[in-house]
Design an enzyme around this catalytic site. Structure first.
Site, short mmCIF file in Angstrom:
data_model
loop_
_atom_site.label_atom_id
_atom_site.label_comp_id
_atom_site.label_asym_id
_atom_site.label_seq_id
_atom_site.Cartn_x
_atom_site.Cartn_y
_atom_site.Cartn_z
N LYS A 472 -23.75 2.01 16.91
CA LYS A 472 -23.16 3.34 16.75
C LYS A 472 -22.14 3.59 17.86
CE LYS A 472 -27.04 5.05 19.35
NZ LYS A 472 -28.48 5.21 19.24
N TYR A 697 -2.81 17.87 41.37
CA TYR A 697 -3.02 19.23 40.85
C TYR A 697 -4.04 19.99 41.69
CZ TYR A 697 -0.86 18.16 36.32
OH TYR A 697 -0.01 17.84 35.33
C1 PLP Z 1 -29.36 4.54 19.89
C2 PLP Z 1 -30.67 4.26 19.32
C3 PLP Z 1 -31.40 3.13 19.75
C4 PLP Z 1 -30.99 2.23 20.86
O1 PLP Z 1 -31.33 2.82 22.10
P1 PLP Z 1 -31.09 2.06 23.49
O2 PLP Z 1 -31.77 2.88 24.49
O3 PLP Z 1 -29.61 2.05 23.69
O4 PLP Z 1 -31.64 0.71 23.32
C5 PLP Z 1 -32.58 2.86 19.07
N1 PLP Z 1 -33.03 3.64 18.07
C6 PLP Z 1 -32.36 4.75 17.68
C7 PLP Z 1 -32.93 5.57 16.59
C8 PLP Z 1 -31.16 5.10 18.31
O5 PLP Z 1 -30.52 6.20 17.92
#
Ligand code: PLP
Length: 802
Positions: A472, A697
């Site tokens: 993601k 700035y």
């Molecule tokens: C993002 C996510 C993960 C991965 O989590 P990490 O801590 O980055 O390993 C696993 N499961 C779900 C449902 C997530 O949204």
């Protein structure tokens, strides 16, 4: 050498031998076999990867000769040789091959500089010899035999590197390489784990030179000198060199009782040392000062990796000017062949030199390789390749020079272009034309390190446990298609994304493995079926909407049920479980692929009790659902933190996220992971600010004394948060950490470089090996996830591969 001759060189048992042909090639990774007949597949049972599982793959590809470490189911038309250690068998085989050649072979070892010295030596001698050398930095127990196997009749000089990590290893490599001349580059503290102490490590390395005629090294390394004296035979001549005098670019070196004066274009100590090893070796081979100086002038810096960059017109360019031999072309084509994110693939290639083959044979081989890797378009540049155009049976164009090609005005469109040329063709001009130049700031993503991290986490799993990788948010900022494509190649079971759009983009870019989507709104239900995507279903309302949408359809998308067990985010609670079950019973055609939940505190042992509670609730809730189904969906709950800390909670699958990028949220595994992403740019300008003036700035930065600042082309619009301003953040320039001064602007940041040697154009590391993303996160009191995903889309991604 025939397959049956294995019996002569290595201890083992010929299980069956219906086919006994000449050995033409060695392979240990079934994915990288481009078959010619006579390839032997070595099934190696490693820590993360068991080659025996890929024997069928290799057979499918046409391999009929196998060396195995355990009995396997045998096909009647293939030959099998059983050994206790397939790597040892490969070494023994290559040792027999090596003995057939009696031209000189240079063996190189040492802690640093092996690959550079090898490549530079080859650059300096490539018009004097037909050289065979280790590809890339192939210097391990496996890499060395694969390198030496390439020795052939048409070569007359070998240059191979050897690296070790524990005692006992070098004697084996020495047997394979059998060097006649040695170079011992230096000794560092690296890789000390496998040795008692530095002396033991040095002595082990020196074993490479047990039988050489001469060995070159720097006299200043007294420990090297000492261990060499103990390691070599009486016939061996030690050839220490030493720099006697240095002034600016002028270096006076003593070697072999002679004095040489050279002018070097490098000034960092490591490069000077590497150059001098080469110069001393050429002196030993009898070349004079003038000849060596000319060769030194020609040295070009060595790129250690393939780089894939985002290019114009939604294309990519793979920049490979590092290696110009046939093997390098094979490696680059293999990398290109694995990129599925664009269907169209183009190769731009110059004349190849020094392959020892006739032009006809050579370009036939190149054509074979192009066809094998499904290259649709070929562009050949150079007189020789032009004259050999008849050998090409893919769609091809030819130009006699780089200028002619550039004048023709080529522009790619939705394709991946491999650019590979000999130095004198100056293909960097082509790469420069193709590259996306919007912005000088780049995010370098090291794909080898990413795979290292993937395999590290895989090694923590039971063989049957599946792995979903969360990609993601553009794979945590790293770049979606490129990373997803690599994960697909490395056979992860699932990908996870947040939104349907992300998943659709992956499908459009060649990703075909299962994808779970976490947030699906009714407006995107249509896409699920069209692109074969699997939604997470987290509430009754959502489930009913979904079933309504796909009413009357038997073959509707499979779903994943998310349970609420303590995160208090999305998910079915215990109280609405019965209603869920009713729906599942009513809709027997709906397939539940998995039931899962998410841990709220897997990264922190203080939450261990809470995590166990979550797990217990998950077990309870999921078994209630399971009882109502006539099949068994998968169950999963752990993310990166949980993979390491809770092996008992892996269930059927784990979900890896941040760990892939080299961060262990629990901190216990950090030492085993490799840094994947580096954010880099170059200094725009350096300025002297008189005491008392303000900077930037809001005038929050002040020069308390006379101050030198550097202006860095990165700002909060690139993801360098404003919170890093006023000395909170630091960047690395020329090996030194320098603090920000004044506020961070939208596109720029100023750093205080007073007393540091900095000029415009110098490289700036915003994060990477140092400072790390974790350090940046600490400075502004956030977590690495936020730093990573903040890097803006306008920052060009560059993907590195070996
Ligand atoms: C993002 C996510 C993960 C991965 O989590 P990490 O801590 O980055 O390993 C696993 N499961 C779900 C449902 C997530 O949204």
């Amino acid at each position: 050498m025939k397959f049956s001759e294995l019996n002569k060189g290595c201890v083992g048992e010929m299980l069956q031998l219906p086919l006994d042909i000449n050995i033409q090639g060695l392979a240990f990774d079934s994915r990288q076999i481009a078959i010619r007949s006579g390839v032997v597949f070595f099934a190696i049972a490693g820590q993360n990867h068991d080659g025996h599982q890929f024997i069928n793959d290799a057979y499918e590809k046409g391999v009929r000769l196998f060396v195995v470490e355990q009995k396997v189911k045998m096909k009647s038309d293939a030959s099998y040789f059983l050994v206790t250690d397939a790597i040892v068998a490969m070494q023994a085989l290559v040792k027999m091959h090596r003995i057939a050649y009696n031209y000189p072979v240079i063996g190189i070892t040492g802690s640093n500089g092996k690959t550079i010295v090898k490549e530079w030596l080859a650059q300096m001698l490539d018009d004097q010899f037909d050289i065979v050398k280790s590809p890339k930095s192939y210097n391990s127990q496996l890499g060395v035999p694969l390198s030496v196997w390439a020795m052939g009749e048409h070569h007359n000089l070998g240059i191979f590197e050897a690296g070790i990590s524990q005692t006992g290893e070098m004697a084996r490599l020495e047997q394979v390489i059998q060097p006649t001349l040695g170079i011992f580059t230096n000794l560092g503290e690296a890789h000390n784990a496998g040795f008692e102490n530095l002396t033991e490590k040095a002595a082990e390395k020196a074993k490479l030179f047990a039988h050489v005629q001469q060995v070159v090294y720097c006299a200043d390394h007294t420990l090297v000198d000492q261990v060499l004296k103990a390691a070599v035979s009486e016939q061996t001549v030690l050839v220490p060199w030493q720099i006697k005098e240095q002034k600016g670019k002028k270096y006076v070196m003593d070697v072999l009782q002679k004095t040489f004066t050279f002018y070097l274009k490098y000034d960092d100590p490591a490069s000077v040392e590497n150059v001098m090893h080469c110069a001393a070796t050429l002196a030993l081979l009898g070349y004079d000062q003038g000849f060596i100086q000319l060769r030194l002038n020609r040295l070009s810096s060595i790129k250690m990796r393939l780089e894939m960059k985002q290019a114009i017109n939604r294309s990519y360019v793979i920049d490979d000017t590092y290696n110009n031999d046939l093997y390098g072309l094979e490696v680059a084509l293999d990398f290109l062949g694995r990129q599925n994110q664009r269907a169209k693939k183009t190769v731009i290639l110059s004349d190849l030199y020094q392959t020892g083959l006739s032009n006809e044979q050579l370009y036939q081989r190149v054509n074979d390789l192009l066809q094998k890797n499904n290259i649709q378009k070929f562009i050949g540049i150079g007189e020789e390749i032009n004259q050999s155009s008849a050998q090409f049976h893919v769609s091809a164009q030819f130009y006699s020079s780089t200028e002619e090609f550039l004048a023709a005005g080529y522009s790619p469109n939705d394709e991946i272009v491999l650019v590979k040329g000999a130095r004198d063709f100056e293909f960097e001009l082509i790469v420069n034309n193709l590259e996306q130049k919007a912005h000088g700031t780049i995010l370098e993503v090291n794909l080898e390190h990413l795979i290292h991290n993937l395999n590290y986490y895989r090694s923590k799993l039971q063989p049957q446990t599946k792995i979903m990788v969360m990609v993601k948010a553009l794979a945590y900022g790293g770049g979606n298609f490129e990373i997803a494509n690599l994960l697909q190649f490395h056979k992860v079971d699932y990908l996870g994304v947040a939104y349907a759009d992300e998943a659709v983009e992956l499908r459009k870019n060649g990703i075909h493995i299962p994808i779970m989507i976490m947030n699906v709104s009714p407006t995107s239900f249509r896409l699920l079926k069209e692109y074969n995507l699997e939604p997470e279903i987290y509430s009754l309302d959502q489930l009913i909407d979904f079933l309504d949408y796909y009413e009357n359809m038997q073959d509707l998308p499979a779903i994943h049920i998310k349970l609420e067990t303590g995160m208090n985010r999305l998910g079915f609670t215990e109280s609405n479980l019965q209603r869920l079950i009713e729906q599942l019973k009513l809709n027997k055609h709906l397939k539940v692929k998995s039931i899962f939940s998410h841990l709220a505190g897997s990264d922190d042992p203080r939450h261990a009790d809470f995590t166990k509670q979550q797990a217990a609730r998950f077990e309870r809730m999921s078994s209630v659902i399971m009882e109502s189904l006539w099949y068994k969906p998968m169950k999963h709950i752990v993310n990166t933190g949980g993979i390491a800390s809770y092996p008992e909670l892996h269930f059927d699958m784990v979900r890896l996220g941040i760990g892939l990028h080299g961060f262990d949220p629990t901190q216990t595994e950090q030492g085993q992971l490799k840094i994947v992403s580096s954010l880099k740019c170059n200094v725009s300008q350096v300025k002297k600010i008189p005491a008392g003036e303000s900077i930037g700035y809001g005038r929050s930065g002040f020069a308390k004394k006379d101050t030198t600042i550097a202006i860095i082309p990165i700002g909060y619009a690139d993801g360098y948060l404003r919170a890093f301003g006023n000395g909170i953040g630091q960047m690395l320039i020329n090996g030194q950490l320098v603090p920000t001064i004044g506020n961070v602007c939208m596109d720029m940041t100023m750093v205080d470089v007073t007393g540091v040697s900095v000029k415009s154009g110098d490289e700036v590391v915003v994060f990477g090996e140092k400072p790390t993303i974790s350090a940046l996160a600490e400075w502004i009191k956030t977590i690495p996830y936020e730093i990573l995903t903040n890097v803006s889309q306008r920052v060009k991604r560059v993907f590195l591969s070996e």
